[in-house]
Design an enzyme around this catalytic site. Sequence first.
Site, short mmCIF file in Angstrom:
data_model
loop_
_atom_site.label_atom_id
_atom_site.label_comp_id
_atom_site.label_asym_id
_atom_site.label_seq_id
_atom_site.Cartn_x
_atom_site.Cartn_y
_atom_site.Cartn_z
N LYS A 167 44.10 46.37 45.49
CA LYS A 167 44.66 45.35 44.65
C LYS A 167 45.36 46.10 43.56
CE LYS A 167 44.77 41.01 42.10
NZ LYS A 167 43.65 39.52 41.74
N SER A 196 45.94 35.08 42.99
CA SER A 196 46.52 36.23 42.56
C SER A 196 46.64 37.42 43.35
CB SER A 196 46.38 36.65 41.12
OG SER A 196 44.88 37.41 41.07
N SER A 214 41.24 33.68 42.47
CA SER A 214 41.93 34.57 43.12
C SER A 214 41.83 35.41 44.20
CB SER A 214 42.68 35.58 41.67
OG SER A 214 43.63 35.03 41.17
#
Lengths: 476, 485
Positions: free
Chosen positions: B77, B152, B176
């Site tokens: 990420k 997210s 997330s």
Amino acid sequence: MSWEVVIGLEIHAQLTTKSKIFSGASIAYGAEPNSQACAVDLGMPGMLPVVNHAVIGKGIALGIALNAELGKKQVFDRKNYFYPDLPKGYQTTQMDYPIVGKGYLDIDVDGETKRIGVTRAHLEEDAGKSNHGIVPGMTGIDLNRAGTPLLEIVSEPDLSSAQEAVAYARKMHELVTFLGICDGNMQEGSFRVDSNVSVRRPGEPLGTRAELKNINSFRFIEKAIEFEIERQIELIENGGQVVQETRLYDSETNTTRSMRTKEEANDYRYFPCPDLLPIHVSDEDIAAVRATMPELPGAKRARYVSELGLSEYDAGVLTSSRAMAEYFEALFEHTGSKDAKVCANWITSDLAGALNKAGLDISESPISEQMLAGMISRILDDTISGKIAKQVFEAMWKGEGSADEIIEAKGLKQITDSGAIEALVDEVLANNPSQVEAYKGGQEKMMGYFVGQIMKASGGQANPGQVNKILKEKLS
Amino acid sequence: MLHTLSVKQMSEKLHAGEITSVELTQHYLDRIAQFDPELNAYVTVTPELALQMAREADERLQNGTAGQLTGIPIAHKDIFCTDGVKTSCSSKMLDNFIAPYDAHVVTLLKKAGMPILGKTNMDEFAMGSSSESSYYGPTKNPWDLNAVPGGSSGGAAAVIAANLAPMATGTDTGGSIRQPASFCGITGIKPTYGTVSRFGIIAYASSFDQAGPMSRSAEESAWMLNAMSEFDQRDSTCLEQERADFAAELNNSLEGLKVGVPAEYFGEGLDPEVEKVIKDAIAEIEKLGATTVPVSLPNKDLAVPSYYVLAPAEASSNLSRYDGVRFGHRCEQPKDLEDLYKRSRAEGFGAEVKRRIMVGAYALSAGYYDAYYLKAQRLRRMVHDDFTNAFEQCDVIMGPVAPTPAFNIGEKTDDPTSMYLADLYTIPVNLGGFPGMSIPAGFANGRPVGLHVVGPHFSEAKLLNIGHQFQQVTDWHKQMPEQYS
């Protein structure tokens, strides 16, 4: 009508750690700009603070020395504001749970002792420095200082004159340097004093205060406060009002001037720093700090007077810094702990004089404790007189060797052979028949003349006690 | 096809010398080149770094120093600082930021020998539930290109679902990892707060942020969690205790497991199709020997308001460092300091980030601190206590991860509150620092649905055990969108 002066001090003492409060970067003074700022200090993305635990012991030591409540639970908070030399956009400090709570410090002013309250002392990180003028048209940011550990020591508004304020600041300076938690260097900003000064009519509520910042000597602090008191009184007496503001002292003109005309209404949005867990200090931790603390200056002074028989004055000089006290104690020990007075005299007169002349601190003395002890031992065992010792001292200062080497090389050994002294006495008396007549005629002051002549004839090396004794026998 | 193998199968082939890491890595790089333009799941692809690391992995596979995950490619990420690689947090503010260090997680997974394919898209600074707030545009859900992948960690979930990486890292502040895992039909676990070091992870809300693995199966997540978690002294909130072997309990029986089913998780707002999927999944778990008990989480509704005070409060401070002075976006020709601050931040941050900074600064401001920040902290404690009380009656809690399957791109962007409510089941878990997992459990309206499994602190091995056992009798986790299989 009279005025009352109310002063409180905020002292920032930089702690003597090797590295910063939340990172491993060095805090050594004077490095190239930004050469001692790591990713944590720069507030880089993803970087996290880790408490340098050395600061906890140092804060606790001060708390013990101030007879203060100790913060057994400490919480670091974030004080949020934007400034170019504040890399993270917040300063990490202790708000509600400081390391040191209420305590006090006794000061002496004009022979009177006054107890000054200490509100609190808390740990925090220093900001960097903004340098105007190095980069043309821009502000240079040096983040070497960012993250340097500070202990902010806040006094109660118990000080009622410039003199008291400086006595308190000096006493605090002595304390932190004695404890070894701060090097006390005011020029380098290791010990910074901010003074909050206000005046009021007796019995009235506190007046509006002005803050005097960044004054780097005790002398100037005193002058700045004195000026500020007069300024405020004059202002009010002429119908004006004191505004809350920060003022800078100008030593050239001996005046203060406004730095910020209006106190900025900053909302710092304090909240507990979520990157750091609360710190818990146990009774064992406190005991461990206490065990490694040096004897404090007040206790030392009292002991020098009561146990070693020194005068208040000598005790005061010898405890004026930790290095001085350590020198004295080492010297006393190396001379067999026999005569504290002789040791004290040599330090406070000859050594202090020479150091002062050369502009050196005692820690930089070219004559070490061992060397001076070697000389004093020769005085104590009658090898040399105190007067000859001054020659030895000078030679040692010039680096000519140890006391014994100098005494040997220069032939300064005292004459204690009574036969040799008797011969000198006989010679002097024989050469001065008229003076002998005068003495016998009642002019006893002639005694001093004979002693002088005999010492001169011996090159100063005859033992004065023996000379006196033999001379008296011969003349009787 | 290589990309349809499980990580276990890939690992066996790598160790047997049937394939090389370079081949496997190149295969994924080719797929990324082919499919990512339409999915927008990667912010940065790092082919050179990936192949270099793959060659090193192949050496280790040959000289016998390889571990279970050596040679398996991974996507990080874009919140994990990666040495020498752009680390943007999907923000214009950090569009020019090349991290000069690795996050601890990246260090550990490099040490495990996992070639880095690239950095995945996300909501800007991890603030969002749909990956639509990214400066680089939204990521699409591989199951339905009209749908969001969640957020997210939406890019991370999408790359697993579309087989553009076999494994990915994620972070979970309010859901997330779990919510995008649910939306994309993959497995993801948020461990107990403090299990994984936060060092080098760009902070959103420090007291909630926690990294975790995202993969197809629970078994794979267990391996990855083992590799990415250890005590790190650079993070003061990282747990000092030895980590358990998170894979140790995978094969345990679920006989006697007590599953708490909170009525509050099946109330108003829950999509009936999602509810059916979850109830069926729990029934499946019961068949494996578990029993269910009703439990209550009475303060559930306090969780979202508490979170949306505390997380923005922390964020407002965490994001103060992006001031245009030292790194990141700086406005052109600032006329003075205030202009530099204002324009750099106004230009560098997107709308959602600005919204949360303002909310947070407000909640911390003088006069409001007690009413908002302190009250929210008290609510946080109450929500935490709800769970600890429930765990006196059960081993784990099960329910939905989100009230709906993936919603459409653009559907909620104009309504932040409804977006915030997408996290109402996941946020309470973060408030208490508990571990939570999402495992694929079926489909609703043709879009994946995840089963939410939450346990007491340090119960990751138990959660992964449940996931693995469930995945022995179901194949939801093996299903792939047709065009990416």
